[in-house]
Enzyme design. Sequence first.
Site, PDB file in Angstrom:
ATOM      1  N   ARG A  61       0.766  -1.233   0.070  1.00 14.51           N
ATOM      2  CA  ARG A  61      -0.048  -0.100   0.148  1.00 14.51           C
ATOM      3  C   ARG A  61       0.844   1.136   0.071  1.00 14.51           C
ATOM      4  O   ARG A  61       0.506   2.578  -0.366  1.00 14.51           O
ATOM      5  CB  ARG A  61      -0.961  -0.111   1.110  1.00 14.51           C
ATOM      6  CG  ARG A  61      -2.055  -0.912   0.859  1.00 14.51           C
ATOM      7  CD  ARG A  61      -3.013  -0.906   1.961  1.00 14.51           C
ATOM      8  NE  ARG A  61      -2.832  -1.773   2.917  1.00 14.51           N
ATOM      9  CZ  ARG A  61      -3.568  -2.203   4.057  1.00 14.51           C
ATOM     10  NH1 ARG A  61      -4.522  -1.519   4.275  1.00 14.51           N
ATOM     11  NH2 ARG A  61      -3.098  -2.816   5.018  1.00 14.51           N
ATOM     12  N   LYS A 166      -6.183 -18.113   6.303  1.00 12.34           N
ATOM     13  CA  LYS A 166      -7.308 -18.176   7.192  1.00 12.34           C
ATOM     14  C   LYS A 166      -7.362 -16.772   8.122  1.00 12.34           C
ATOM     15  O   LYS A 166      -6.065 -16.068   8.033  1.00 12.34           O
ATOM     16  CB  LYS A 166      -6.939 -19.195   8.296  1.00 12.34           C
ATOM     17  CG  LYS A 166      -5.648 -19.312   9.153  1.00 12.34           C
ATOM     18  CD  LYS A 166      -5.647 -20.493  10.137  1.00 12.34           C
ATOM     19  CE  LYS A 166      -5.839 -19.935  11.342  1.00 12.34           C
ATOM     20  NZ  LYS A 166      -4.376 -19.333  12.042  1.00 12.34           N
ATOM     21  N   HIS A 196      -1.986 -24.582   7.260  1.00 16.81           N
ATOM     22  CA  HIS A 196      -0.621 -24.947   6.980  1.00 16.81           C
ATOM     23  C   HIS A 196      -0.378 -26.172   7.747  1.00 16.81           C
ATOM     24  O   HIS A 196       0.619 -26.911   7.345  1.00 16.81           O
ATOM     25  CB  HIS A 196       0.218 -23.740   7.628  1.00 16.81           C
ATOM     26  CG  HIS A 196       0.624 -23.442   8.841  1.00 16.81           C
ATOM     27  ND1 HIS A 196      -0.305 -22.714   9.616  1.00 16.81           N
ATOM     28  CD2 HIS A 196       1.630 -23.897   9.870  1.00 16.81           C
ATOM     29  CE1 HIS A 196       0.224 -22.955  10.871  1.00 16.81           C
ATOM     30  NE2 HIS A 196       1.284 -23.448  10.939  1.00 16.81           N
ATOM     31  N   GLU A 234       1.314 -23.595  22.797  1.00 18.49           N
ATOM     32  CA  GLU A 234       2.199 -22.809  22.418  1.00 18.49           C
ATOM     33  C   GLU A 234       2.947 -22.136  23.818  1.00 18.49           C
ATOM     34  O   GLU A 234       2.150 -21.730  24.869  1.00 18.49           O
ATOM     35  CB  GLU A 234       1.780 -21.754  21.506  1.00 18.49           C
ATOM     36  CG  GLU A 234       1.664 -21.969  20.092  1.00 18.49           C
ATOM     37  CD  GLU A 234       1.121 -20.930  19.241  1.00 18.49           C
ATOM     38  OE1 GLU A 234       2.018 -20.493  18.361  1.00 18.49           O
ATOM     39  OE2 GLU A 234       0.092 -20.648  19.353  1.00 18.49           O
ATOM     40  N   ASP A 253      -8.715 -19.353  16.327  1.00 15.86           N
ATOM     41  CA  ASP A 253      -7.595 -19.288  15.549  1.00 15.86           C
ATOM     42  C   ASP A 253      -6.985 -20.668  15.174  1.00 15.86           C
ATOM     43  O   ASP A 253      -6.193 -20.854  14.266  1.00 15.86           O
ATOM     44  CB  ASP A 253      -6.240 -18.481  16.265  1.00 15.86           C
ATOM     45  CG  ASP A 253      -4.882 -18.210  15.759  1.00 15.86           C
ATOM     46  OD1 ASP A 253      -4.982 -18.045  14.580  1.00 15.86           O
ATOM     47  OD2 ASP A 253      -3.939 -18.432  16.520  1.00 15.86           O
ATOM     48  N   HIS A 258      -6.979 -25.756  12.359  1.00 19.92           N
ATOM     49  CA  HIS A 258      -5.956 -26.785  12.388  1.00 19.92           C
ATOM     50  C   HIS A 258      -6.200 -28.082  13.287  1.00 19.92           C
ATOM     51  O   HIS A 258      -6.197 -29.284  12.494  1.00 19.92           O
ATOM     52  CB  HIS A 258      -4.685 -26.313  13.190  1.00 19.92           C
ATOM     53  CG  HIS A 258      -4.131 -25.060  12.724  1.00 19.92           C
ATOM     54  ND1 HIS A 258      -3.878 -24.864  11.278  1.00 19.92           N
ATOM     55  CD2 HIS A 258      -3.347 -23.952  13.019  1.00 19.92           C
ATOM     56  CE1 HIS A 258      -3.674 -23.814  11.028  1.00 19.92           C
ATOM     57  NE2 HIS A 258      -3.129 -23.165  12.157  1.00 19.92           N
ATOM     58  N   LYS A 356      -2.112 -20.390  24.177  1.00 23.45           N
ATOM     59  CA  LYS A 356      -0.772 -19.679  24.276  1.00 23.45           C
ATOM     60  C   LYS A 356      -0.560 -19.497  25.745  1.00 23.45           C
ATOM     61  O   LYS A 356      -0.971 -19.804  26.446  1.00 23.45           O
ATOM     62  CB  LYS A 356      -0.994 -18.333  23.789  1.00 23.45           C
ATOM     63  CG  LYS A 356      -1.633 -18.281  22.381  1.00 23.45           C
ATOM     64  CD  LYS A 356      -0.836 -17.442  21.340  1.00 23.45           C
ATOM     65  CE  LYS A 356      -1.263 -17.481  19.991  1.00 23.45           C
ATOM     66  NZ  LYS A 356      -0.727 -17.834  18.893  1.00 23.45           N
TER      67      LYS A 356
HETATM   68  C1  BG6 Z   1      -1.243 -19.989  13.052  1.00 22.15           C
HETATM   69  C2  BG6 Z   1      -1.859 -19.214  14.196  1.00 22.15           C
HETATM   70  O1  BG6 Z   1      -2.103 -20.548  12.069  1.00 22.15           O
HETATM   71  O2  BG6 Z   1      -0.652 -21.107  13.524  1.00 22.15           O
HETATM   72  C3  BG6 Z   1      -1.106 -18.647  15.225  1.00 22.15           C
HETATM   73  O3  BG6 Z   1      -2.598 -17.996  13.683  1.00 22.15           O
HETATM   74  C4  BG6 Z   1       0.135 -19.781  15.691  1.00 22.15           C
HETATM   75  O4  BG6 Z   1      -1.501 -18.137  16.480  1.00 22.15           O
HETATM   76  C5  BG6 Z   1       0.612 -20.797  14.521  1.00 22.15           C
HETATM   77  O5  BG6 Z   1       1.066 -19.213  16.528  1.00 22.15           O
HETATM   78  C6  BG6 Z   1       1.220 -21.800  14.909  1.00 22.15           C
HETATM   79  O6  BG6 Z   1       1.972 -22.392  13.985  1.00 22.15           O
HETATM   80  P1  BG6 Z   1       2.924 -23.535  14.400  1.00 22.15           P
HETATM   81  O7  BG6 Z   1       3.214 -24.379  12.688  1.00 22.15           O
HETATM   82  O8  BG6 Z   1       4.249 -22.959  14.553  1.00 22.15           O
HETATM   83  O9  BG6 Z   1       2.329 -24.561  15.095  1.00 22.15           O
END
Ligand code: BG6
Length: 503
Positions: A61, A166, A196, A234, A253, A258, A356
Site C-alpha cells: 500500500r 485463514k 498450514h 504454544e 484461531d 488446524h 498460548k
Molecule cells: C497459526 C496461528 O495458524 O499457527 C498462530 O494463527 C500460531 O496463532 C501458528 O502461532 C502456529 O503454527 P505452528 O506451525 O508454529 O504450530
Amino acid sequence: MVTNLLRAIPDSRLQRIAAPCGVVLFGITGDLSKRKILPALYDLAHRGLLPPSFSIVGVARQPRPDLPEVIEEAIREGAKSEVNETTLSQLMSGLRIVAGQYTEDCTYEDLRSTLAELDETRGTSGNFAFYLAIPPELFPTVLGGLGRAGLHNGGDHSWRRVVIEKPFGSDAASAKKLDEVVTSVFDPSAVFRIDHYLGKETVQNLLALRFANELFEPVWNSNHVDHVQITMAEDIGIGSRAGYYDGIGAARDIIQNHLLQLLALTAMEEPTSFSAEALRIEKEKVLEATHFFGSVSESAVRAQYESGWQGGQWVRAYREEEGIPASSTTDTYAALRLGIETRRWSGVPFYLRAGKRLGRRVSEIAIVFKYPPFLPFSSTDGLGHNTLVIHVQPNEGMTFTFGSKVPGAVMNLRDTTMDFSYGHAFTEYSPEAYERLILDVLLGEPPLFPQAREIELSWNILDKAEAAWESSPETLATYAPGTWGPQAADEMLARDGRTWRRP
Ligand code: BG6
C-alpha cells in the site's frame, strides 16, 4: 495382491517442479510474508523446484524504496536452507513491486502491466497465483479489484489461482459469505485455502500410518480406543499480533481449522484415493458427524492467561498486552470435548485443546487405548493405557507406550515406549509446511487444501461453543503462564474419569 493407494498419486508428482509462473503477493511487508512465505519461496528456488522465470510481484500500500532489502533480509533470516547468493539474486531479479491502494482500480491496472512485462521479459507465460496474505477484512476489496481488472482470467493457455490465508470468516455465516465473494471472481477449482497444518510432514504421515499398515486400522475404533487427545500448545503469548488475535481467540484461531482438520484425518474412513475430492468426501463425513459430547456448556472451556513467572521471566497478562483492551474477553486457551456419531467412533470422546503461554510448544495427537478386558496379573500398578502419540511438532515422530515385564524374579509390569523419530529414520530433506503448500498451488494440486464445505462444517461445530460462551461470559476462566491451562479444563476430563496428558 497388495492394493496400494499411493499408486493413485500421478507420476508427475514425483517430478514436482513448477512450470513457468509467478506469485503476486498482497501483504508482502506483513509478518506472514516475512516469516513464512518469502523464506519458503527461497527454499523452493534453492531446491530447484521453481522455474528460472519465476517472479514475485509484491503489492504494497505504501511505496517503500527499501523493500528489496527488507525481502532479502526476511529470506536470510527465515530460509531453512543455507542462502546461496546466486540463487538469491536470480530470485530477486524477478521481483517487482506495485505500490498502490487496494481500493483503487489504477493499482490493478499497474499490476496488469507488471504481469505483462514479466511475461515478456521473463517468460512467466501468464501463469500467476494471487496470494492474499492480508487482513481478512480486505479480502473482498482485493478480490473485487482483481475481478474488475479481469486479472482472475489468464486466457485459454494460462492459469490464475488465488491463495487465501485463514481465518476463513469468523463463523459459519461469514465463511459462507466470504466463499461467495471468492467464487464470484475465481472458479472454485482455482481457490486454494491454506491451513498450514496440512502441509506438515507429520500430518500427512497420518494417512501413511493408518492406511499403509496392517497393524493400526483393526484397532482404530471404539472397540479398542478409549479416547483421543489432540493438543496444540504454544509457550509464547500473542506478541505483536494484538490486531489479529483480539476478538478471534484460540478456538477460532486454532481449533476451527488446524485441530478439526487433525480430528478429521484421524477419524475418517479410508479414502478411495488421495485426490482432493476423495479426501474431501471422507473429511466432510467426519465433520458432519461431529458433535459435542453431552451439553455444550459441559464440553467447552475457554480461558485467558494471567500475568506470572514463565521460564524465569515475568510475563504480562493477556489483558495487559500491547493493543489489548483491559476488558477483553478473548480466549487464549480453549478446550472442547467432541464425539463422532459413526459406527467406528460412537462413544469415544475426542478432547481438543489449544492455547498460548502454556507449558511448552507442542502439537500432538494421542490415541489412548482401552485396557485389555482381562489382566491375568496380581498387580497392574505400573500399567497405564497403551497410547500411540503422533508428535506433530517438535521432535517429529511417534511414540507407542505399552506395558512390559520389569526384569527380575517377579512379574512386575511397567510402561515402556517405542519411538520413531523422523530425524533418525530419514535423511531426506523435510520441507516446511509453507514450501509444500506453495509448490502445490503452483502445480495446481489441491489435496492438501480444505474445501469450502469442510470449513463451513468446522464453523458449525465451533459456533455452538462460541454461542454458549457468549451467553455466559462468567465462564471465561484464567490460568497462570507456563501451566497447562485452567482448572475447568482438568475438571472437564475428571468428570469422565480421565486426565490430560502432560506432553
Ligand atoms: C497459526 C496461528 O495458524 O499457527 C498462530 O494463527 C500460531 O496463532 C501458528 O502461532 C502456529 O503454527 P505452528 O506451525 O508454529 O504450530
